[in-house]
Design a protein around this motif. Structure first.
Motif, PDB file in Angstrom:
ATOM      1  N   ILE C 116       0.847  -1.207   0.000  1.00 51.00           N
ATOM      2  CA  ILE C 116       0.000   0.000   0.000  1.00 51.00           C
ATOM      3  C   ILE C 116       0.879   1.253   0.000  1.00 51.00           C
ATOM      4  CG2 ILE C 116      -1.800   1.321   1.205  1.00 51.00           C
ATOM      5  CD1 ILE C 116      -2.659  -1.241   2.607  1.00 51.00           C
ATOM      6  N   ILE C 117       1.894   1.254   0.883  1.00 55.84           N
ATOM      7  CA  ILE C 117       2.757   2.437   0.955  1.00 55.84           C
ATOM      8  C   ILE C 117       3.482   2.649  -0.366  1.00 55.84           C
ATOM      9  CG2 ILE C 117       4.813   3.413   2.067  1.00 55.84           C
ATOM     10  CD1 ILE C 117       3.909   2.332   4.631  1.00 55.84           C
ATOM     11  N   GLU C 118       3.971   1.555  -0.930  1.00 50.00           N
ATOM     12  CA  GLU C 118       4.683   1.679  -2.209  1.00 50.00           C
ATOM     13  C   GLU C 118       3.770   2.268  -3.268  1.00 50.00           C
ATOM     14  OE1 GLU C 118       8.170  -1.725  -1.858  1.00 50.00           O
ATOM     15  OE2 GLU C 118       6.322  -2.187  -2.986  1.00 50.00           O
ATOM     16  N   LYS C 119       2.544   1.805  -3.265  1.00 47.17           N
ATOM     17  CA  LYS C 119       1.589   2.289  -4.256  1.00 47.17           C
ATOM     18  C   LYS C 119       1.343   3.796  -4.062  1.00 47.17           C
ATOM     19  CE  LYS C 119      -2.294   1.205  -6.916  1.00 47.17           C
ATOM     20  NZ  LYS C 119      -2.876   0.079  -7.623  1.00 47.17           N
ATOM     21  N   CYS C 120       1.160   4.204  -2.794  1.00 51.64           N
ATOM     22  CA  CYS C 120       0.899   5.620  -2.528  1.00 51.64           C
ATOM     23  C   CYS C 120       2.116   6.471  -2.890  1.00 51.64           C
ATOM     24  CB  CYS C 120       0.541   5.832  -1.061  1.00 51.64           C
ATOM     25  SG  CYS C 120      -1.041   5.107  -0.614  1.00 51.64           S
ATOM     26  N   GLU C 121       3.284   5.982  -2.539  1.00 47.68           N
ATOM     27  CA  GLU C 121       4.498   6.752  -2.868  1.00 47.68           C
ATOM     28  C   GLU C 121       4.659   6.887  -4.374  1.00 47.68           C
ATOM     29  OE1 GLU C 121       7.623   4.802  -0.729  1.00 47.68           O
ATOM     30  OE2 GLU C 121       7.244   5.980   1.106  1.00 47.68           O
ATOM     31  N   TYR C 122       4.378   5.808  -5.057  1.00 49.19           N
ATOM     32  CA  TYR C 122       4.487   5.844  -6.519  1.00 49.19           C
ATOM     33  C   TYR C 122       3.493   6.867  -7.087  1.00 49.19           C
ATOM     34  CZ  TYR C 122       4.736   4.322 -11.355  1.00 49.19           C
ATOM     35  OH  TYR C 122       4.878   4.305 -12.725  1.00 49.19           O
ATOM     36  N   ILE C 123       2.287   6.812  -6.595  1.00 50.62           N
ATOM     37  CA  ILE C 123       1.254   7.761  -7.059  1.00 50.62           C
ATOM     38  C   ILE C 123       1.722   9.196  -6.809  1.00 50.62           C
ATOM     39  CG2 ILE C 123      -1.075   8.652  -6.518  1.00 50.62           C
ATOM     40  CD1 ILE C 123      -1.945   5.705  -6.122  1.00 50.62           C
ATOM     41  N   ASN C 124       2.269   9.453  -5.617  1.00 55.40           N
ATOM     42  CA  ASN C 124       2.713  10.808  -5.270  1.00 55.40           C
ATOM     43  C   ASN C 124       3.898  11.274  -6.119  1.00 55.40           C
ATOM     44  OD1 ASN C 124       0.709  11.109  -3.393  1.00 55.40           O
ATOM     45  ND2 ASN C 124       1.996  10.662  -1.613  1.00 55.40           N
TER      46      ASN C 124
END
Lengths: 131, 183, 188
Positions: C116-124
């Motif tokens: 989840i964190i990786e996904k959010c960081e990627y999105i950001n």
């Protein structure tokens, strides 16, 4: 005189099932009672009982099997019981059966409630366990 | 910008508070629709504990509606309707649950309620039942009234009413009632 | 039996919770997230934000995506009578001077955190065009086991036009609390 039948419902408010029969003299109130306008709901039931007492003049059996009722419903139930008490005092025959679930962990609260109704109205109420 | 940061921090703190030990919490307008949804959610959130569920449900019915009636803070629905705004929170601890509501009230109109809470807390169970019978036999008339609600809440919870009135201004106070239900 | 000081802390918190932020918190809910609460909250979002229809529509879209994530993925579950499970979580709509904030949170299993964190960081890390491209790519993938299309969080970032503010708080060895806050500017 007409019988009353109201099918109970469980939505934003809870309507009890009502089955008042003038031929048998059996009046049932069961389910859950928590209404938007409590008096509006119970008033016709009180009028029906008064009318039965005035015109039919026979025995009236009230069977109550309410698993939940809020305090404003309990006030209307008292009003109904008071009408029946007055009938009894005028030689009318009245039987009240109050069904409670003896499997319910809190059934003692319910017995306490029935006792309170008896003390308040001076009527005899039969406690009938079911489960 | 600093102010915003501070506010954002505060929002976050508050939000973590809302999540700790909390089974259900709600802040916002209280109309019959949200009351119905909250009632249903109480029923299934507490399904593992039918005894507590029944007690909390009974307390909820007596107290939650008061927010919609008595809260001074209203949401204008834009269609002529207004909904009272307040907060409700049900939390679970090791040995008990708590059920609390809070809303802004007219300081003058609340004094009978506070007086009633004080009286209730002075009474033992038998006297409370007697008090309930007395209130129930008052002449009918007031719509949905009877004012037995708080007495019933104390009987159902089998604990004193923990209430608080926090003055906000000369006219307004924040009224909190917190009910403890033992496991 | 007479005592109104039994739980002074609970009282104090409730007061603090409500009053201090009275003007900032428009709506908050913690509990099971099902279709009924979704419909009530959607209605309130519409009413509360009706003076700002653009923000209202954006927040509604964000709300639907994030609430759906809670109901699917929260590690805190309520079991319904028909054996169906419903995720439980927290939703807060806040109003600040220049923007609204919409925050959701729920319990997650520790093993699920990193993706989840990786996904959010990627999105950001992506700009708007790259985000749109990412969304199109993800949409081509087959749907997840629960009908999720992997694009909820991407859509949230696109709708809010602001980064996803993610925070993880450890609860114990097995669970953490995952929260995500997004901003929606009042003026477009």
């Amino acid at each position: 005189m007409k019988n009353i039948y109201i099918k109970g419902s469980h939505g934003a408010h809870f309507t009890p099932t009502v089955n008042f029969n003038y031929e048998t003299g059996i009046c049932e109130l069961k389910g859950e009672s928590y209404l938007e306008d409590t008096i509006k709901f119970y008033y016709p039931l009180m009028e029906w009982i008064k009318n039965y007492i005035k015109t039919i003049k026979k025995e009236l059996v009230l069977n109550v099997k309410l698993t939940y009722f809020n305090t404003s419903s309990s006030k209307c139930i008292i009003d109904i019981l008071n009408i029946l008490k007055a009938y009894e005092q005028n030689e009318g025959k009245v039987v009240i059966n109050w069904y409670y679930n003896d499997k319910d962990e809190e059934y003692e609260d319910e017995l306490e409630e029935i006792e309170d109704f008896m003390i308040e109205t001076g009527l005899n109420i039969n406690n009938v366990p079911y489960n | 910008m600093e102010k915003n940061k501070e506010k954002a921090k505060v929002l976050y703190d508050m939000y973590s508070f809302a999540s700790q030990n909390t089974i259900i919490s709600y802040t916002g307008p209280f109309d019959s629709q949200v009351l119905a949804v909250l009632a249903a959610n109480i029923e299934y959130s507490l399904s593992k504990n039918p005894r507590i569920r029944k007690k909390i449900f009974k307390i909820f019915i007596e107290l939650a509606q008061n927010i919609s009636y008595y809260s001074l803070e209203k949401l204008d629905a834009g269609d002529g309707n207004e909904f009272g705004i307040g907060i409700l929170i049900i939390r679970e601890f090791d040995n008990h649950f708590t059920f609390a509501t809070g809303n802004i009230v007219d300081s003058k109109k609340i004094s009978p309620v506070i007086h009633k809470c004080e009286t209730i807390n002075l009474l033992d169970r038998d006297s409370l039942r007697q008090y309930k019978r007395k209130l129930r036999n008052l002449p009918p008339g007031i719509k949905g009234g009877g004012n037995i609600g708080l007495v019933q809440v104390a009987l159902t919870a089998n604990n004193p009413l923990d209430y608080k009135l926090i003055p906000l201004s000369e006219e307004q106070s924040f009224y909190i009632i917190n009910i403890k239900i033992d496991k | 039996m007479a005592s109104n000081e039994k739980n002074p802390m609970t009282n104090f918190n409730l007061y603090k919770y409500y009053i201090s932020f009275n003007h900032d918190v428009q709506l908050s809910y913690k509990g099971p997230i099902d279709e009924h609460i979704l419909s009530v909250i959607s209605k309130y979002i519409e009413v509360i934000l009706r003076k700002n229809p653009i923000a209202s529509r954006k927040i509604f879209k964000i709300f639907i995506e994030l609430a759906q994530n809670i109901s699917y993925y929260s590690a805190e579950k309520n079991i319904l009578t028909n054996d169906k499970e419903i995720g439980s979580g927290t939703i807060v709509l806040g109003e600040l001077d220049e923007f609204y904030t919409f925050t959701t949170g729920n319990m997650v299993r520790d093993k699920d955190i990193i993706p989840i964190i990786e996904k959010c960081e990627y999105i950001n890390s992506l700009d708007r065009d790259a985000l749109r491209k990412y969304k199109r790519e993800q949409r081509k993938k087959p749907s997840g086991p629960k009908g999720g299309a992997h694009i909820g969080l991407i859509q949230v970032a696109l709708t809010s036009a602001n980064p996803l503010d993610v925070e993880i708080t450890s609860i114990d060895d097995e669970f953490s609390f995952f929260s995500i806050a997004v901003k929606v500017l009042k003026e477009i």
